[in-house]
Design an enzyme around this catalytic site. Structure first.
Site, PDB file in Angstrom:
ATOM      1  N   ARG A  66      60.406 -78.145 -72.474  1.00 47.01           N
ATOM      2  CA  ARG A  66      59.279 -78.498 -71.603  1.00 47.01           C
ATOM      3  C   ARG A  66      59.853 -79.230 -70.408  1.00 47.01           C
ATOM      4  O   ARG A  66      60.372 -80.327 -70.547  1.00 47.01           O
ATOM      5  CB  ARG A  66      58.296 -79.357 -72.408  1.00 47.01           C
ATOM      6  CG  ARG A  66      57.497 -80.326 -71.592  1.00 47.01           C
ATOM      7  CD  ARG A  66      56.349 -80.911 -72.342  1.00 47.01           C
ATOM      8  NE  ARG A  66      56.673 -81.819 -73.430  1.00 47.01           N
ATOM      9  CZ  ARG A  66      57.135 -83.059 -73.273  1.00 47.01           C
ATOM     10  NH1 ARG A  66      57.400 -83.540 -72.089  1.00 47.01           N
ATOM     11  NH2 ARG A  66      57.361 -83.814 -74.333  1.00 47.01           N
TER      12      ARG A  66
ATOM     13  N   HIS B 214      54.607 -84.246 -71.211  1.00 46.07           N
ATOM     14  CA  HIS B 214      53.837 -83.676 -72.323  1.00 46.07           C
ATOM     15  C   HIS B 214      52.431 -83.299 -71.859  1.00 46.07           C
ATOM     16  O   HIS B 214      51.975 -82.175 -72.050  1.00 46.07           O
ATOM     17  CB  HIS B 214      53.770 -84.687 -73.471  1.00 46.07           C
ATOM     18  CG  HIS B 214      52.766 -84.324 -74.504  1.00 46.07           C
ATOM     19  ND1 HIS B 214      52.954 -83.270 -75.370  1.00 46.07           N
ATOM     20  CD2 HIS B 214      51.539 -84.836 -74.791  1.00 46.07           C
ATOM     21  CE1 HIS B 214      51.886 -83.158 -76.161  1.00 46.07           C
ATOM     22  NE2 HIS B 214      51.020 -84.090 -75.813  1.00 46.07           N
TER      23      HIS B 214
ATOM     24  N   TYR C 201      61.330 -91.539 -72.487  1.00 42.26           N
ATOM     25  CA  TYR C 201      61.982 -91.176 -73.754  1.00 42.26           C
ATOM     26  C   TYR C 201      63.042 -90.078 -73.633  1.00 42.26           C
ATOM     27  O   TYR C 201      63.610 -89.672 -74.618  1.00 42.26           O
ATOM     28  CB  TYR C 201      60.936 -90.787 -74.818  1.00 42.26           C
ATOM     29  CG  TYR C 201      59.968 -89.707 -74.393  1.00 42.26           C
ATOM     30  CD1 TYR C 201      60.308 -88.359 -74.487  1.00 42.26           C
ATOM     31  CD2 TYR C 201      58.709 -90.029 -73.877  1.00 42.26           C
ATOM     32  CE1 TYR C 201      59.428 -87.378 -74.090  1.00 42.26           C
ATOM     33  CE2 TYR C 201      57.817 -89.044 -73.464  1.00 42.26           C
ATOM     34  CZ  TYR C 201      58.183 -87.726 -73.571  1.00 42.26           C
ATOM     35  OH  TYR C 201      57.313 -86.736 -73.168  1.00 42.26           O
TER      36      TYR C 201
HETATM   37  C1  LIG Z   1      46.135 -83.728 -85.609  1.00 41.33           C
HETATM   38  C2  LIG Z   1      46.634 -84.326 -84.335  1.00 41.33           C
HETATM   39  N1  LIG Z   1      47.475 -85.365 -84.374  1.00 41.33           N
HETATM   40  C3  LIG Z   1      47.933 -85.910 -83.216  1.00 41.33           C
HETATM   41  C4  LIG Z   1      47.521 -85.441 -82.013  1.00 41.33           C
HETATM   42  C5  LIG Z   1      48.062 -86.033 -80.714  1.00 41.33           C
HETATM   43  N2  LIG Z   1      49.018 -85.094 -80.143  1.00 41.33           N
HETATM   44  C6  LIG Z   1      48.671 -84.229 -79.169  1.00 41.33           C
HETATM   45  S1  LIG Z   1      49.907 -83.201 -78.754  1.00 41.33           S
HETATM   46  C7  LIG Z   1      50.956 -83.910 -79.857  1.00 41.33           C
HETATM   47  C8  LIG Z   1      52.372 -83.399 -80.000  1.00 41.33           C
HETATM   48  C9  LIG Z   1      52.429 -81.941 -80.250  1.00 41.33           C
HETATM   49  O1  LIG Z   1      53.761 -81.511 -80.214  1.00 41.33           O
HETATM   50  P1  LIG Z   1      54.156 -80.024 -80.452  1.00 41.33           P
HETATM   51  O2  LIG Z   1      53.414 -79.481 -81.614  1.00 41.33           O
HETATM   52  O3  LIG Z   1      55.634 -79.967 -80.511  1.00 41.33           O
HETATM   53  O4  LIG Z   1      53.612 -79.250 -79.170  1.00 41.33           O
HETATM   54  P2  LIG Z   1      53.973 -79.514 -77.641  1.00 41.33           P
HETATM   55  O5  LIG Z   1      53.023 -80.573 -77.165  1.00 41.33           O
HETATM   56  O6  LIG Z   1      55.388 -79.935 -77.559  1.00 41.33           O
HETATM   57  O7  LIG Z   1      53.718 -78.228 -76.955  1.00 41.33           O
HETATM   58  C10 LIG Z   1      50.334 -84.931 -80.554  1.00 41.33           C
HETATM   59  C11 LIG Z   1      50.981 -85.746 -81.599  1.00 41.33           C
HETATM   60  C12 LIG Z   1      46.610 -84.360 -82.001  1.00 41.33           C
HETATM   61  N3  LIG Z   1      46.164 -83.793 -80.874  1.00 41.33           N
HETATM   62  N4  LIG Z   1      46.198 -83.820 -83.179  1.00 41.33           N
END
Ligand SMILES: Cc1ncc(C[n+]2csc(CCOP(=O)(O)OP(=O)(O)O)c2C)c(N)n1
Length: 363
Positions: free
Chosen positions: A259, A263, A272
């Site tokens: 990415r 985020h 980070y």
């Molecule tokens: C069940 C849940 N827990 C926490 C969150 C907060 N949250 C949003 S995105 C994220 C990280 C997701 O990472 P990843 O699956 O690697 O996808 P990326 O954002 O890197 O595309 C988190 C912890 C959420 N939306 N839903």
């Protein structure tokens, strides 16, 4: 089926056809990827990066809600989407601007969704895309359900579900993969390993050497692909789609990518990760490597790029104008796009809301 069958996900090898210098492995380039097609896909990737940038500018000027930018993941999404049929289903997470729109979601509706306008959920009939799934890791079970239904109906439809490396720590993924393995559902699990789940690095996410290897436990193949390589993404997804359609069951694809941006618009990635790390990924940018490939064939130069961007900018401007001139959502919009037929309790809520607001207006 050569690429998937030959691959050992425990070995941390990656399927790559086009390297970061634009060199390609001639024998592995799928025949469908003619010069014309590659150019067309490159143009799509540029377009979605421009849409992404526009959304970011709109967010910074108070015209867009919080959203998750896609920059850097264009090849992972466009390469994989191009490998499936429009009649197949795309089941996304929240960063899938390119995959969703390439599969038929009008870009203005994608913009609307992130502006908080429920019109953004009213996809045209026949567009087989589920809305973004904000709860991390919840959508993969839907993809398995959709593809299992297709199998039971003896239809040749498959489902591809996109998720991040962080989502692999959610229980639902494991239920989905177990079910898919047992019932041999025609599902493609597309993990875009962009190295971070917000600030949690891939190394802290799982003790597994690779994400692809998790498929072994569920009895189906897992494969690591250079997610910034359009050719490899297409080739491997195409094989996975053929496997699915032939009744051979699911495949887990780990698209190894990065990415490039934050985020979400609420994040500050400099807190980070180091600039040195980002710098190692910049030359691996999926757009730059396609430019190099096309340039070697005499199909890309700066002039072509300028003209392309000029044309695409007009398209992005038109989308922005449409989005910003669309009237605000109505109460009906809030209720009407989730169910084919509104359940009774929601019918009551809709009526109640309408009456309450009408009363408030009179007072
Ligand atoms: C069940 C849940 N827990 C926490 C969150 C907060 N949250 C949003 S995105 C994220 C990280 C997701 O990472 P990843 O699956 O690697 O996808 P990326 O954002 O890197 O595309 C988190 C912890 C959420 N939306 N839903």
């Amino acid at each position: 089926m050569a690429l998937i069958e030959k691959h050992d996900p425990l070995k941390e090898q990656m399927v790559q056809i086009l390297d970061q210098d634009g060199n390609h492995k001639e024998d592995l380039v799928p025949k469908e990827l003619t010069d014309e097609v590659v150019k067309e896909l490159y143009e799509q990737m540029v377009f979605y990066r421009m849409c992404d940038k526009r959304m970011l500018n709109m967010q910074r000027t108070g015209r867009m809600g919080t959203f998750a930018p896609l920059e850097g993941q264009e090849a992972a999404q466009i390469g994989s989407e191009f490998a499936i049929e429009k009649t197949d289903w795309v089941v996304p997470a929240f960063r899938e601007l390119a995959a969703m729109c390439a599969h038929g979601v009008p870009a203005d509706l994608f913009f609307q969704f992130w502006r908080g306008n429920e019109i953004g959920g009213s996809y045209p009939e026949g567009v087989n895309v589920l809305p973004p799934s904000i709860p991390v890791g919840s959508q993969m079970i839907h993809a398995v359900g959709i593809s299992w239904a297709a199998k039971l109906r003896k239809e040749k439809q498959i489902a591809i579900t996109y998720f991040g490396d962080g989502a692999t720590s959610e229980g639902d993924l494991h239920e989905a993969m177990n079910f898919a393995g047992v019932f041999k559902t025609p599902t493609i699990f597309m993990c875009q390993n962009n190295q971070y789940a917000i600030s949690t690095s891939r190394a802290k996410q799982t003790a597994s050497k690779t994400i692809a290897q998790k498929a072994i436990a569920y009895g189906f193949p897992g494969v690591i692909v250079d997610g910034n390589d359009l050719f490899a993404m297409y080739a491997v997804t195409k094989e996975a789609a053929q496997r699915a359609r032939n009744g051979e069951g699911p495949t887990l694809i780990e698209a190894y990518t990065y990415r490039l941006g934050n985020h979400t618009t609420s994040d500050d990635a400099t807190k980070y990760r180091t600039q040195e790390e980002v710098d190692t990924w910049l030359p691996r940018d999926p757009l730059i490597r396609l430019q190099k490939y096309l340039s070697k064939k005499g199909l890309w130069d700066k002039k072509y790029e300028e003209k392309l961007q000029e044309e695409l900018l007009k398209k992005v401007d038109e989308i922005t104008e449409k989005v910003e001139s669309t009237p605000d959502q109505t109460i009906d919009d809030m209720f009407d796009y989730t169910y084919a037929e509104l359940p009774n309790h929601l019918k009551e809520q809709k009526e109640y809301l309408k009456q309450t607001l009408a009363k408030q207006k009179q007072e």
